[in-house]
Design an enzyme around this catalytic site. Structure first.
Site, PDB file in Angstrom:
ATOM      1  CG  MET A  56      15.761  13.231  26.522  1.00 60.01           C
ATOM      2  SD  MET A  56      17.134  13.011  25.417  1.00 60.01           S
ATOM      3  CE  MET A  56      16.437  13.310  23.837  1.00 60.01           C
ATOM      4  CB  CYS A  57      12.082  15.072  30.511  1.00 63.92           C
ATOM      5  SG  CYS A  57      10.594  14.080  30.271  1.00 63.92           S
ATOM      6  N   GLY A  58      13.661  17.481  29.658  1.00 64.11           N
ATOM      7  CA  GLY A  58      14.627  18.510  30.039  1.00 64.11           C
ATOM      8  C   GLY A  58      14.184  19.182  31.317  1.00 64.11           C
TER       9      GLY A  58
END
Lengths: 298, 229
Positions: free
Chosen positions: A1-3
């Site tokens: 997960m990353c933003g």
């Protein structure tokens, strides 16, 4: 997960607020990526001038006389602004390549974050709020910018493993996802003359697009080619001197939301990254389609 | 009427207050303001209340819902009404991926578009989408029904079991073992009922829909394939 966050301003009146708006968006994405953060910000270019952003683990040693040392080496006037572990060198555009080459000899431990007419990249390990504060990102102005909060999956948590990755002049890319064929693509690109700083999958995607652009592809075509040549999960946001682009893989399991008003086009991994933007209540908000290239240029 | 300011009071306070409402309650109407795309708003409700979220929501809004009616006056993030058991969820805007996934019961109404994997592995939920649905929708759907007034994306109903899929517009492609089937009287009746309950009876007529279902070749044992198992 990353933003991922991105903001492309259509209304020049918002340009003084670009850093502040992007910083809020970045911090909202902390729980998607708490281990590192980075931002690429594009200012209005000054005619004939270029910028080289350099990072060092020992800024006191490497930066103290860097502008003068580089200036002597390339025979040009170079000014500098130090921001924590980064230094932005302002120099005549024709001296840019020579300065990069001289930097490798003069400061072998320093790393080039970005080079170009408008781009500055800042990235470090740590919580997005802390990274933003170290570089005083909220006070930056500009026309457009891209930010990333990282939760590492493919390679180590280091400054160089943080996004954005820049592999060409005024170009950068951030990524949410993971690529499975990055080793073979990296070999092909190395054979074609591209160089790599890390073993990171995202750097390969950035170099893939830079290579296509270098070969003469338009931005849209270069991004389109990621859909056939890169295998894995991705939402990419790509920055160039004039704008930014978005593309998601055909499965599109990595989230993406976009918003557009008369004043801006914004990108967020989630809607909540955009709730602080002016006029978001009445913005056109939509999810970019899978395997579809979007870009905005001025 | 109870009003809850999510910005001021916080998500845990909202959900624990709502979880305290069991069985019959006098606090039947709730307004949630300032949702600002927050995750997990009104998950795990189990009371016959009517709750309206004034704005857009993040991941998993109204997940695992039982009995409650949840209205979203905006768009919903991924996994809205995931694993719903009963009750109703109505979204005025769009829904992101896997809306209504694994739902066992209840009614999910999406007045805008739904993106990929809408109704994936649905097990009895009813879903009405006024707009389009994205790729891989109703993947491995087991039972329940989905009515789509717009178009469907790639691989609709892949590896489908016994859910009924009704699409008015185009279907980009059908997934493995999903086939078009004739609309009989019982299906017209089911679509009419779902259009009415899905607040869409003024938007479409049952006879405009096509029905898609399982060819039953993938999940039923076939003696000729015994050697393959």
């Amino acid at each position: 997960m990353c933003g991922i966050v991105g903001l492309f301003l259509k209304d020049p009146a918002l340009e003084p607020q670009l850093g502040a708006l992007l910083t809020d968006m970045l911090i909202t994405m902390t729980d998607r990526g708490p281990d590192s953060a980075g931002i690429a910000i594009y200012g209005r270019p000054t005619d004939g001038q270029a910028k080289l952003t350099v990072q060092s683990a020992d800024p006191a040693r490497d930066f103290a006389t860097l502008a003068d040392d580089l200036g002597r080496a390339v025979g040009a006037t170079i000014t500098a602004e130090i921001k924590d572990t980064h230094i932005v060198l302002d120099l005549p555009a024709p001296a840019l390549d020579a300065a990069r080459a001289a930097l490798r000899t003069l400061r072998p431990d320093a790393r080039v974050m970005s080079a170009g007419e408008g781009i500055e990249i800042y990235k470090e390990v740590g919580l997005p709020r802390d990274v933003a504060a170290r570089f005083d990102l909220a006070r930056m102005t500009g026309t457009h910018g891209i930010g990333h909060t990282r939760m590492a999956t493919e390679s180590a948590v280091t400054t160089m493993g943080a996004h954005p990755f820049s592999t060409g002049p005024d170009q950068c890319l951030v990524h949410n996802g993971s690529l499975s064929n990055h080793n073979s693509v990296r070999r092909t690109l190395r054979a074609a003359g591209m160089t790599f700083e890390t073993e990171n999958d995202t750097e390969v995607a950035a170099a893939f697009i830079s290579h296509k652009l270098h070969e003469g592809s338009a931005l849209g075509a270069a991004m389109e080619a990621t859909l056939t040549d890169l295998d894995g999960f991705f939402t990419f946001v790509v920055g160039t001197k004039n704008g930014f682009g978005v593309v998601r893989d055909p499965i599109a399991c990595k989230p993406a939301v976009m918003a557009e008003t008369d004043q801006y086009v914004a990108f967020g991994s989630e809607y909540r990254a955009m709730v602080g933007l002016p006029g978001i209540e009445t913005a056109r908000v939509w999810e970019p389609e899978p395997a579809t290239v979007y870009f905005w240029e001025r | 009427m109870q009003t809850f300011d999510l910005d001021a009071q916080g998500l845990r306070a909202l959900n624990s207050t709502l979880h305290g409402l069991r069985g019959q309650t006098n606090q039947t109407v709730w307004d949630v303001v300032n949702p600002k795309g927050a995750h997990s708003i009104a998950v795990g409700l189990d009371a016959p209340i009517d709750l309206t979220v004034h704005g857009s929501t993040g991941y998993y809004c109204a997940g695992m819902n039982k009995q409650a009616t949840v209205r979203i006056k905006g768009s919903a993030g991924p996994g809205v009404a995931e694993n719903m058991m009963s009750g109703t969820v109505i979204i005025d805007g769009d829904a992101s991926q896997y809306a209504g996934a694994t739902g066992n019961g209840g009614l999910l109404v999406i007045k805008g578009n739904a993106s990929s994997r809408c109704g994936i592995s649905m097990k009895g939920i009813e879903i009405v989408v006024h707009g389009n649905i994205g790729h891989m929708s109703a993947f491995m759907a087991q039972s329940g029904a989905m009515v789509v007034l717009g178009d469907a994306g790639e691989a609709l109903g892949d590896s489908l079991y016994e859910a009924r899929l009704y699409v008015r517009g185009s279907v980009k492609s059908l997934g493995a073992d999903c086939v078009e089937k004739p609309m009989r009287a019982e299906h017209l009746e089911q679509v009419a009922d779902l259009l009415q309950r899905g607040e869409a009876e003024h938007l479409a007529r049952p006879e405009d829909f096509k029905r898609y279902g399982s060819a039953r070749k993938l999940y039923t044992f076939n003696i000729d394939n015994a050697g393959e198992y």
